[in-house]
Design a protein around this motif. Structure first.
Motif, PDB file in Angstrom:
ATOM      1  N   VAL A 171       1.011  -1.309   0.079  1.00 52.04           N
ATOM      2  CA  VAL A 171      -0.189   0.152   0.167  1.00 52.04           C
ATOM      3  C   VAL A 171       0.912   1.132  -0.068  1.00 52.04           C
ATOM      4  O   VAL A 171       0.243   2.354  -0.756  1.00 52.04           O
ATOM      5  N   GLU A 172       1.907   1.064   0.713  1.00 54.94           N
ATOM      6  CA  GLU A 172       2.835   2.073   0.694  1.00 54.94           C
ATOM      7  C   GLU A 172       3.530   3.055  -0.703  1.00 54.94           C
ATOM      8  O   GLU A 172       3.643   3.974  -0.767  1.00 54.94           O
ATOM      9  N   ALA A 173       3.357   1.921  -1.906  1.00 57.85           N
ATOM     10  CA  ALA A 173       4.265   2.097  -2.694  1.00 57.85           C
ATOM     11  C   ALA A 173       2.843   2.618  -3.912  1.00 57.85           C
ATOM     12  O   ALA A 173       3.152   3.760  -4.594  1.00 57.85           O
ATOM     13  N   LYS A 174       1.528   1.661  -3.678  1.00 57.92           N
ATOM     14  CA  LYS A 174       0.764   2.181  -4.300  1.00 57.92           C
ATOM     15  C   LYS A 174       0.463   3.891  -3.432  1.00 57.92           C
ATOM     16  O   LYS A 174       0.395   4.964  -4.567  1.00 57.92           O
ATOM     17  N   LYS A 175       0.593   4.373  -2.552  1.00 57.26           N
ATOM     18  CA  LYS A 175       0.204   5.913  -2.092  1.00 57.26           C
ATOM     19  C   LYS A 175       1.319   6.480  -2.785  1.00 57.26           C
ATOM     20  O   LYS A 175       1.263   7.725  -2.571  1.00 57.26           O
ATOM     21  N   ILE A 176       2.622   6.337  -3.145  1.00 60.53           N
ATOM     22  CA  ILE A 176       3.839   7.282  -3.565  1.00 60.53           C
ATOM     23  C   ILE A 176       3.104   7.565  -5.181  1.00 60.53           C
ATOM     24  O   ILE A 176       3.405   8.896  -5.901  1.00 60.53           O
ATOM     25  N   PHE A 177       3.086   6.098  -4.972  1.00 58.74           N
ATOM     26  CA  PHE A 177       2.677   6.853  -7.240  1.00 58.74           C
ATOM     27  C   PHE A 177       1.511   7.844  -7.446  1.00 58.74           C
ATOM     28  O   PHE A 177       1.833   8.447  -8.314  1.00 58.74           O
ATOM     29  N   SER A 178       0.198   7.193  -6.722  1.00 57.75           N
ATOM     30  CA  SER A 178      -0.851   7.863  -6.498  1.00 57.75           C
ATOM     31  C   SER A 178      -1.071   9.669  -5.872  1.00 57.75           C
ATOM     32  O   SER A 178      -1.335  10.572  -6.187  1.00 57.75           O
TER      33      SER A 178
END
Length: 181
Positions: free
Chosen positions: A132-139
């Motif tokens: 989720v942390e990675a997804k948040k960085i992209f979004s």
């Protein structure tokens, strides 16, 4: 929706969807990716045979009325090359901004620093498995850069492997890693 899937399958920017179409796409989740993959290996290959064997372009139109027609897609010898793209084993870093992101599939488009065109990207694994942390960085990158001038953009440093055509042109990046600031 048909135009969206065809353009995605050809690694082209599909353009902005209507809110209704985006809702349908979001509800499809990973099934949307499966549709794109299936188009690449069957229907689009068959359609491109006309362009490559007989040197005729194939055009798909939508007619909302008798007098109006909208071109959805064109298939020619150039677009046929895209179906022969292969994932390279090389990996390198790029600085890019996220310009589009499907939060259900992880596919989107990015723009490399100092380049004018956007390029398709995705992750090398099932998007549900991405932290989720990675997804948040992209979004968050997409959100931050939305609506501000290019001079103020914040870039991500991303390790990628390219999908390349035989002529070396890159049509998609697979994200392998990213670096936090």
């Amino acid at each position: 929706m048909i135009g969206y899937f065809i353009n995605e399958a050809l690694y082209r920017d599909p353009g902005k969807l209507t809110d209704r179409a985006q809702g349908v796409l979001d509800s499809l989740g990973e099934t949307g990716d499966a549709i794109v993959d299936q188009l690449r290996v069957s229907s689009l290959e068959n359609t491109h045979e006309i362009a490559t064997k007989f040197n005729h372009n194939v055009k798909i139109h939508y007619r909302p009325s008798v007098k109006q027609q909208i071109q959805i897609a064109i298939f020619d010898a150039e677009s046929a090359k895209v179906l022969q793209a292969e994932l390279s084993h090389e990996q390198f870093d790029i600085s890019a901004v996220i310009t589009r992101l499907n939060i259900h599939t992880g596919n989107g488009r990015l723009q490399i620093k100092d380049e004018g065109e956007t390029v398709a990207f995705g992750f090398g694994t099932n998007y549900k498995e991405i932290a989720v942390e990675a997804k948040k960085i992209f979004s968050a990158n997409l959100d931050y850069n939305n609506g501000i001038s290019q001079e103020k953009w914040s870039y991500l440093r991303i390790a990628v492997s390219p999908f390349k055509l035989r002529d070396g042109r890159i049509v998609k990046y697979i994200v392998r890693a990213f670096y936090e600031k």
